[in-house]
Design an enzyme around this catalytic site. Structure first.
Site, short mmCIF file in Angstrom:
data_model
loop_
_atom_site.label_atom_id
_atom_site.label_comp_id
_atom_site.label_asym_id
_atom_site.label_seq_id
_atom_site.Cartn_x
_atom_site.Cartn_y
_atom_site.Cartn_z
N CYS A 54 0.84 -1.20 0.00
CA CYS A 54 0.00 0.00 0.00
C CYS A 54 0.88 1.26 0.00
O CYS A 54 1.85 1.34 0.75
CB CYS A 54 -0.90 0.00 1.23
N CYS A 58 0.62 4.64 6.98
CA CYS A 58 0.00 4.48 8.30
C CYS A 58 0.94 3.70 9.23
O CYS A 58 1.30 2.56 8.94
CB CYS A 58 -1.34 3.76 8.17
N CYS A 61 0.30 0.00 10.34
CA CYS A 61 -0.19 -0.99 9.39
C CYS A 61 0.88 -1.86 8.74
O CYS A 61 1.82 -1.35 8.11
CB CYS A 61 -1.00 -0.30 8.30
N CYS A 98 -17.13 -8.52 5.23
CA CYS A 98 -16.38 -7.28 5.01
C CYS A 98 -15.13 -7.56 4.18
O CYS A 98 -14.37 -8.47 4.52
CB CYS A 98 -15.94 -6.68 6.34
N CYS A 129 -19.82 -5.24 3.29
CA CYS A 129 -19.07 -4.07 3.75
C CYS A 129 -17.76 -4.04 2.98
O CYS A 129 -17.19 -5.10 2.69
CB CYS A 129 -18.80 -4.18 5.25
N CYS A 189 -19.33 2.97 8.52
CA CYS A 189 -18.61 2.26 9.58
C CYS A 189 -17.33 3.05 9.80
O CYS A 189 -16.48 3.12 8.91
CB CYS A 189 -18.32 0.83 9.11
N ARG A 261 -18.07 -1.85 17.64
CA ARG A 261 -17.39 -3.13 17.38
C ARG A 261 -16.09 -3.24 18.18
O ARG A 261 -15.22 -2.37 18.09
CB ARG A 261 -17.10 -3.31 15.89
N1 SAM Z 1 -6.59 0.71 3.00
C1 SAM Z 1 -7.87 1.10 3.46
C2 SAM Z 1 -7.80 2.28 4.41
O1 SAM Z 1 -6.90 2.34 5.22
O2 SAM Z 1 -8.69 3.13 4.34
C3 SAM Z 1 -8.66 -0.02 4.07
C4 SAM Z 1 -8.00 -1.10 4.91
S1 SAM Z 1 -7.23 -0.59 6.44
C5 SAM Z 1 -6.33 -2.01 6.89
C6 SAM Z 1 -8.59 -0.47 7.57
C7 SAM Z 1 -8.33 -0.08 9.00
O3 SAM Z 1 -7.70 -1.14 9.69
C8 SAM Z 1 -7.41 1.10 9.26
O4 SAM Z 1 -8.05 2.32 9.09
C9 SAM Z 1 -7.04 0.88 10.71
O5 SAM Z 1 -7.93 1.56 11.56
C10 SAM Z 1 -7.17 -0.63 10.89
N2 SAM Z 1 -5.85 -1.24 11.15
C11 SAM Z 1 -4.86 -1.46 10.26
N3 SAM Z 1 -3.79 -2.01 10.84
C12 SAM Z 1 -4.11 -2.17 12.15
C13 SAM Z 1 -3.39 -2.67 13.28
N4 SAM Z 1 -2.15 -3.11 13.18
N5 SAM Z 1 -4.01 -2.68 14.47
C14 SAM Z 1 -5.29 -2.21 14.58
N6 SAM Z 1 -5.99 -1.72 13.56
C15 SAM Z 1 -5.41 -1.69 12.35
FE1 SF4 Z 2 -2.79 1.22 3.40
FE2 SF4 Z 2 -2.80 0.04 5.75
FE3 SF4 Z 2 -3.04 2.66 5.64
FE4 SF4 Z 2 -5.07 1.08 4.77
S1 SF4 Z 2 -4.31 1.26 6.85
S2 SF4 Z 2 -4.22 2.89 3.75
S3 SF4 Z 2 -3.88 -0.65 3.95
S4 SF4 Z 2 -1.24 1.48 4.98
#
Ligand code: SAM
Ligand code: SF4
Ligand code: DTB
Length: 334
Positions: A54, A58, A61, A98, A129, A189, A261
């Protein structure tokens, strides 16, 4: 019935969060009972339809290309694999399926593939979702037309702490996507992550942002950070579990008719903490051995936990209509 408010002030949220634990949990549980069957929990299953690589950064992530994480990346899954996973989820009792993609935003070409997935999964009688990153107005409308029930897009944290976690898109970008989703008529959500090193003030500000949206998100995922080796947030001091339960309780009080949730992070929680969170007003979980890329409690373990607590899964379409006081009126209407 508690009033649906959109004018929460940070001082009153902080004062609520700081109440004696028993007082706060009692208040939250009372609100919970007035709006929902306290023993019903909505069950969703997650599938990663496109994993890793990606472009966003973040800090939590494992799927970000900016971090050095041992993760097998995958292209967008073919429709038949998605259908097989959805059938499997349905046979295991999920009411909502989802699908998540590691994208900054979907391209219009990818969106058409996603539309086929929505139509396919809906034809199985499951709610759908999607979480695909940022959406334009037109893309949200296209997803609605395909019959998408929910779109997940998290604010993640407070506006003040946000810049320490993500730099490749802004808080306002997220609010814009939520507006596009809401205006298209898709259920929203949206929630956040706790345990990223934020303060109680940040947690209060996150809840304030969510509750003061023009309409409360129908579903509010509260994630506990799943620490993954190689991500910048690995090694963060874990959050006090009682502080986690307090935040759930405040989310329940502030967004009384929404599904809260107990989202990522359950694999690292004791059964007792989860039970406390259900008491505090959490009434939705992800079920299945895997979240997107990280482990979730084993299905068997969750089945036993439900049994031990006398909790039953909420039926699809049953959601929000179980309030004993509202006589079937749409309790989400602000
Ligand atoms: N890429 C898209 C986005 O970020 O909008 C969708 C998928 S992303 C993995 C969805 C959500 O998963 C993130 O906004 C975050 O809140 C949650 N998330 C991701 N990694 C995580 C982690 N290590 N622990 C807890 N929540 C996590
Ligand atoms: Fe990409 Fe992870 Fe951020 Fe979603 S949460 S935008 S998958 S880096
Ligand atoms: C959300 O708030 N939590 C889910 C869902 N939305 C898509 C994702 C959690 C992901 C946890 C890390 C992983 O498994 O990769």
């Amino acid at each position: 019935m508690s009033e649906i408010r959109h004018d929460w002030q940070v001082e009153e949220i902080l004062s609520m969060m700081g109440r004696p634990f028993n007082d706060l949990l009692f208040a939250a549980h009372t609100v919970h009972r007035a709006h929902f069957d306290p023993n019903a929990v909505q069950v969703s299953t997650l599938l990663s339809i496109k994993t890793g690589a990606c472009p966003e950064d973040c800090g939590y992530c494992p799927q970000s290309a900016h971090h050095d994480v041992a993760l097998e990346r995958e292209r967008l899954l073919p429709l038949d694999e998605v259908m097989e996973a959805a059938r499997n989820a349905r046979s295991h009792g999920a009411s909502r399926f989802c699908m998540g993609a590691a994208w900054r935003n979907p391209t219009d070409r990818n969106l058409e593939r996603v539309v086929e997935m929505i139509e396919g999964v809906k034809s199985l009688g499951l709610e759908t979702c999607m979480t695909l990153g940022m959406l334009s107005e037109a893309q949200a409308a296209r997803l609605r037309e395909a019959g998408l029930d929910y779109y997940n897009h998290n604010l993640d944290t407070s506006p003040e702490f946000y810049g320490q976690v993500i730099t490749t898109r802004t808080y306002q970008d997220r609010l814009d996507t939520l507006a596009h989703v809401r205006d298209a008529g898709i259920n929203v959500c949206s929630g956040g992550i706790l345990g990223m090193g934020e303060s109680r003030h940040d947690r209060a500000r996150l809840l304030q942002q969510l509750a003061n949206l023009p309409k409360h998100p129908e579903s509010v995922p509260i994630n506990n950070l799943v620490q993954v080796e190689g991500t910048p947030l690995a090694g963060t001091e874990p959050l006090d579990p009682f502080e986690f339960a307090r935040t759930i309780a405040c989310a329940r009080i502030m967004m009384p008719a929404s599904h809260v949730r107990l989202s990522a992070g359950r694999a690292g929680m004791t059964d007792e903490l989860q039970a406390l969170c259900f008491f505090a007003g959490a009434n939705s979980i992800f079920y299945g051995d895997r979240l997107l890329t990280t482990p979730n409690p084993a299905e068997n373990h969750d089945r036993q936990l439900f049994e031990r607590l006398g909790i039953h899964p909420m039926e699809a379409g049953d959601e929000g209509a179980s309030c004993e006081n509202c006589g079937g009126v749409d309790i989400h209407a602000a």
